[in-house]
Design a protein around this motif. Structure first.
Motif, PDB file in Angstrom:
ATOM      1  N   ILE A   1       0.825  -1.201   0.000  1.00 60.84           N
ATOM      2  CA  ILE A   1       0.000   0.000   0.000  1.00 60.84           C
ATOM      3  C   ILE A   1       0.865   1.258   0.000  1.00 60.84           C
ATOM      4  CG2 ILE A   1      -0.184   0.033   2.527  1.00 60.84           C
ATOM      5  CD1 ILE A   1      -2.999   1.150   2.216  1.00 60.84           C
ATOM      6  N   PRO A   2       0.554   2.260  -0.843  1.00 63.74           N
ATOM      7  CA  PRO A   2       1.306   3.525  -0.825  1.00 63.74           C
ATOM      8  C   PRO A   2       1.217   4.197   0.543  1.00 63.74           C
ATOM      9  CG  PRO A   2      -0.069   3.369  -2.781  1.00 63.74           C
ATOM     10  CD  PRO A   2      -0.475   2.239  -1.892  1.00 63.74           C
ATOM     11  N   ASP A   3       2.291   4.820   0.968  1.00 67.84           N
ATOM     12  CA  ASP A   3       2.346   5.413   2.305  1.00 67.84           C
ATOM     13  C   ASP A   3       1.283   6.488   2.493  1.00 67.84           C
ATOM     14  OD1 ASP A   3       3.709   5.518   4.882  1.00 67.84           O
ATOM     15  OD2 ASP A   3       4.330   7.525   4.279  1.00 67.84           O
ATOM     16  N   THR A   4       1.038   7.296   1.452  1.00 66.82           N
ATOM     17  CA  THR A   4       0.030   8.357   1.572  1.00 66.82           C
ATOM     18  C   THR A   4      -1.367   7.784   1.788  1.00 66.82           C
ATOM     19  OG1 THR A   4      -0.113   8.411  -0.856  1.00 66.82           O
ATOM     20  CG2 THR A   4       1.299  10.054   0.208  1.00 66.82           C
ATOM     21  N   ILE A   5      -1.672   6.687   1.098  1.00 63.81           N
ATOM     22  CA  ILE A   5      -2.975   6.044   1.255  1.00 63.81           C
ATOM     23  C   ILE A   5      -3.083   5.398   2.636  1.00 63.81           C
ATOM     24  CG2 ILE A   5      -4.438   4.157   0.423  1.00 63.81           C
ATOM     25  CD1 ILE A   5      -4.514   6.532  -1.386  1.00 63.81           C
ATOM     26  N   LYS A   6      -2.007   4.780   3.088  1.00 59.90           N
ATOM     27  CA  LYS A   6      -2.001   4.146   4.412  1.00 59.90           C
ATOM     28  C   LYS A   6      -2.282   5.170   5.504  1.00 59.90           C
ATOM     29  CE  LYS A   6       0.782   1.095   7.340  1.00 59.90           C
ATOM     30  NZ  LYS A   6       2.065   0.333   7.441  1.00 59.90           N
ATOM     31  N   LYS A   7      -1.657   6.342   5.402  1.00 59.39           N
ATOM     32  CA  LYS A   7      -1.865   7.392   6.404  1.00 59.39           C
ATOM     33  C   LYS A   7      -3.285   7.935   6.337  1.00 59.39           C
ATOM     34  CE  LYS A   7       2.956   8.956   6.688  1.00 59.39           C
ATOM     35  NZ  LYS A   7       3.906  10.069   6.389  1.00 59.39           N
ATOM     36  N   LEU A   8      -3.814   8.081   5.121  1.00 63.59           N
ATOM     37  CA  LEU A   8      -5.186   8.576   4.975  1.00 63.59           C
ATOM     38  C   LEU A   8      -6.180   7.598   5.576  1.00 63.59           C
ATOM     39  CD1 LEU A   8      -7.312  10.519   3.892  1.00 63.59           C
ATOM     40  CD2 LEU A   8      -7.141   9.377   1.676  1.00 63.59           C
ATOM     41  N   ARG A   9      -5.999   6.319   5.323  1.00 66.59           N
ATOM     42  CA  ARG A   9      -6.899   5.297   5.886  1.00 66.59           C
ATOM     43  C   ARG A   9      -6.847   5.301   7.411  1.00 66.59           C
ATOM     44  NH1 ARG A   9      -8.259   0.582   3.020  1.00 66.59           N
ATOM     45  NH2 ARG A   9      -7.234  -0.749   4.576  1.00 66.59           N
ATOM     46  N   ALA A  10      -5.640   5.454   7.953  1.00 70.46           N
ATOM     47  CA  ALA A  10      -5.484   5.495   9.414  1.00 70.46           C
ATOM     48  C   ALA A  10      -6.182   6.716  10.007  1.00 70.46           C
ATOM     49  CB  ALA A  10      -4.003   5.498   9.771  1.00 70.46           C
ATOM     50  N   ARG A  11      -6.041   7.860   9.330  1.00 71.45           N
ATOM     51  CA  ARG A  11      -6.682   9.082   9.818  1.00 71.45           C
ATOM     52  C   ARG A  11      -8.199   8.972   9.749  1.00 71.45           C
ATOM     53  NH1 ARG A  11      -4.248  12.437   6.759  1.00 71.45           N
ATOM     54  NH2 ARG A  11      -5.884  13.037   5.280  1.00 71.45           N
ATOM     55  N   CYS A  12      -8.695   8.350   8.679  1.00 72.27           N
ATOM     56  CA  CYS A  12     -10.145   8.170   8.546  1.00 72.27           C
ATOM     57  C   CYS A  12     -10.698   7.270   9.643  1.00 72.27           C
ATOM     58  CB  CYS A  12     -10.473   7.586   7.173  1.00 72.27           C
ATOM     59  SG  CYS A  12     -10.279   8.746   5.807  1.00 72.27           S
ATOM     60  N   ARG A  13      -9.956   6.213   9.971  1.00 74.56           N
ATOM     61  CA  ARG A  13     -10.410   5.331  11.062  1.00 74.56           C
ATOM     62  C   ARG A  13     -10.409   6.079  12.387  1.00 74.56           C
ATOM     63  NH1 ARG A  13      -7.619   1.109   8.005  1.00 74.56           N
ATOM     64  NH2 ARG A  13      -5.645   1.680   9.002  1.00 74.56           N
ATOM     65  N   GLN A  14      -9.376   6.883  12.611  1.00 67.60           N
ATOM     66  CA  GLN A  14      -9.273   7.641  13.860  1.00 67.60           C
ATOM     67  C   GLN A  14     -10.416   8.644  13.998  1.00 67.60           C
ATOM     68  OE1 GLN A  14      -5.561   9.726  14.216  1.00 67.60           O
ATOM     69  NE2 GLN A  14      -5.976  10.472  16.275  1.00 67.60           N
ATOM     70  N   ASN A  15     -10.829   9.224  12.882  1.00 64.53           N
ATOM     71  CA  ASN A  15     -11.902  10.240  12.902  1.00 64.53           C
ATOM     72  C   ASN A  15     -13.292   9.630  12.703  1.00 64.53           C
ATOM     73  OD1 ASN A  15      -9.930  12.208  13.191  1.00 64.53           O
ATOM     74  ND2 ASN A  15      -9.808  12.634  11.002  1.00 64.53           N
ATOM     75  N   ASN A  16     -13.387   8.295  12.748  1.00 61.58           N
ATOM     76  CA  ASN A  16     -14.663   7.593  12.547  1.00 61.58           C
ATOM     77  C   ASN A  16     -15.265   7.856  11.175  1.00 61.58           C
ATOM     78  OD1 ASN A  16     -14.901   6.169  15.004  1.00 61.58           O
ATOM     79  ND2 ASN A  16     -15.603   8.017  16.047  1.00 61.58           N
ATOM     80  N   GLU A  17     -14.418   8.190  10.192  1.00 62.49           N
ATOM     81  CA  GLU A  17     -14.886   8.342   8.820  1.00 62.49           C
ATOM     82  C   GLU A  17     -14.876   6.989   8.105  1.00 62.49           C
ATOM     83  OE1 GLU A  17     -13.282  12.945   8.500  1.00 62.49           O
ATOM     84  OE2 GLU A  17     -12.183  11.329   7.510  1.00 62.49           O
ATOM     85  N   ILE A  18     -14.199   6.020   8.718  1.00 55.01           N
ATOM     86  CA  ILE A  18     -14.348   4.607   8.358  1.00 55.01           C
ATOM     87  C   ILE A  18     -14.795   3.905   9.633  1.00 55.01           C
ATOM     88  CG2 ILE A  18     -13.206   2.476   7.644  1.00 55.01           C
ATOM     89  CD1 ILE A  18     -11.258   4.136   6.025  1.00 55.01           C
ATOM     90  N   LYS A  19     -16.008   3.389   9.624  1.00 55.58           N
ATOM     91  CA  LYS A  19     -16.570   2.784  10.828  1.00 55.58           C
ATOM     92  C   LYS A  19     -17.132   1.414  10.493  1.00 55.58           C
ATOM     93  CE  LYS A  19     -19.393   4.046  14.817  1.00 55.58           C
ATOM     94  NZ  LYS A  19     -20.300   5.067  15.380  1.00 55.58           N
ATOM     95  N   ASP A  20     -16.616   0.390  11.179  1.00 59.51           N
ATOM     96  CA  ASP A  20     -17.039  -0.993  10.931  1.00 59.51           C
ATOM     97  C   ASP A  20     -16.886  -1.367   9.461  1.00 59.51           C
ATOM     98  OD1 ASP A  20     -17.773  -1.317  13.645  1.00 59.51           O
ATOM     99  OD2 ASP A  20     -19.750  -0.466  13.257  1.00 59.51           O
ATOM    100  N   GLY A  21     -15.789  -0.887   8.869  1.00 61.30           N
ATOM    101  CA  GLY A  21     -15.503  -1.253   7.489  1.00 61.30           C
ATOM    102  C   GLY A  21     -16.334  -0.527   6.453  1.00 61.30           C
ATOM    103  N   VAL A  22     -16.968   0.581   6.831  1.00 60.34           N
ATOM    104  CA  VAL A  22     -17.811   1.340   5.903  1.00 60.34           C
ATOM    105  C   VAL A  22     -17.402   2.810   5.946  1.00 60.34           C
ATOM    106  CG1 VAL A  22     -20.160   2.061   5.333  1.00 60.34           C
ATOM    107  CG2 VAL A  22     -19.747  -0.256   6.154  1.00 60.34           C
ATOM    108  N   LEU A  23     -17.277   3.431   4.774  1.00 59.88           N
ATOM    109  CA  LEU A  23     -16.938   4.849   4.683  1.00 59.88           C
ATOM    110  C   LEU A  23     -18.160   5.681   5.046  1.00 59.88           C
ATOM    111  CD1 LEU A  23     -14.602   6.758   3.747  1.00 59.88           C
ATOM    112  CD2 LEU A  23     -15.687   6.779   1.501  1.00 59.88           C
ATOM    113  N   THR A  24     -17.974   6.676   5.909  1.00 55.96           N
ATOM    114  CA  THR A  24     -19.112   7.459   6.390  1.00 55.96           C
ATOM    115  C   THR A  24     -19.237   8.831   5.731  1.00 55.96           C
ATOM    116  OG1 THR A  24     -17.819   8.380   8.230  1.00 55.96           O
ATOM    117  CG2 THR A  24     -19.019   6.311   8.643  1.00 55.96           C
ATOM    118  N   LYS A  25     -18.311   9.190   4.834  1.00 57.03           N
ATOM    119  CA  LYS A  25     -18.399  10.476   4.128  1.00 57.03           C
ATOM    120  C   LYS A  25     -17.804  10.323   2.736  1.00 57.03           C
ATOM    121  CE  LYS A  25     -15.356  13.712   4.679  1.00 57.03           C
ATOM    122  NZ  LYS A  25     -14.548  14.838   5.191  1.00 57.03           N
ATOM    123  N   ASN A  26     -18.157  11.226   1.851  1.00 56.32           N
ATOM    124  CA  ASN A  26     -17.593  11.210   0.498  1.00 56.32           C
ATOM    125  C   ASN A  26     -16.131  11.638   0.536  1.00 56.32           C
ATOM    126  OD1 ASN A  26     -20.163  10.586  -0.402  1.00 56.32           O
ATOM    127  ND2 ASN A  26     -20.652  12.675  -0.990  1.00 56.32           N
TER     128      ASN A  26
END
Length: 231
Positions: free
Chosen positions: A165-190
């Protein structure tokens, strides 16, 4: 982004002084846009109404993280004053757009009836992929717009990261999980991406070719569609 208000203080300072105060805070910003009246005709009630409306508009649009800690008080304006302020709000939105700030511009258009002889410029795409490492089938949707590829809220997101996985994408995914923008494996915002491959990599947690992953409703890949278009 942060949306705030300021009135004239007893020491005579106003909006500019409030912006300078923010430079001393932990909140970091690179640009500021200020709207003022020429005759100080707005009181605390009108300003609070505008602050509340702009904050909620920015949150609903979802382009930026809104740093306001609490929802501003909408004030108690009359119907006549509310109608007047709504005109100013539309003017401000127009001016911000002209200046290049898309704070209140939705990532995807509100669905509208499409005439049969007019092609919708926003192309709906889907992605379905079984992930070997988790044995899950991931399904996601995005819209190709004039700005790029918008992965839509409600899309499934593979929760494990591949080694590639590209480092930029990995960091974005981690930030989204931390902010609950990815919750239970589902994206919560566009989420907007400039390329189809970055959009697909964000969903699948690995390096992938988005032009073959994303497909139209009739099962045609982006790659094939582009080849047909440019022949």
């Amino acid at each position: 982004m942060y949306i705030g208000q300021a009135g004239i203080r007893k020491n005579g300072e106003g909006v500019l002084f409030r912006v300078v105060e923010h430079l001393k805070d932990e909140f970091y910003f690179t640009e500021a846009v200020m709207f003022t009246t020429s005759d100080n005709s707005w009181g605390p009630t009108e300003i609070s109404y505008l602050e509340n409306k702009f904050t909620n508009l920015a949150i609903r649009t979802g382009r930026y993280t809104v740093k306001n800690g609490n929802e501003p008080n909408p004030g108690n304006v009359t119907e006549e004053k509310e109608a007047e302020l709504e005109v100013y709000i539309e003017q401000f939105k127009l001016m911000l757009g002209i200046l290049g700030y898309k704070i209140f511009v939705p990532l995807v258009k509100t669905p509208e009836p499409v005439e049969e002889d007019r092609e919708d410029r926003e192309l709906m795409l889907t992605l379905t992929r079984k992930i070997t490492r988790s044995h899950k089938v991931i399904e996601a949707c995005c819209k190709q717009t004039d700005e790029g590829f918008v992965v839509l809220a409600g899309s499934q997101i593979e929760e494990t990261d591949a080694d590639s996985i590209p480092d930029t994408i990995k960091k974005l995914r981690a930030r989204c999980r931390q902010n609950n923008e990815i919750k239970d494996g589902v994206l919560t915002k566009n989420y907007l991406f400039k390329s189809p491959s970055y959009a697909a990599s964000f969903i699948l947690g690995m390096t992938t070719n988005g032009k073959t992953d994303w497909k139209t409703a009739d099962g045609v890949s982006l790659k094939t569609r582009e080849e047909r278009t440019y022949k």
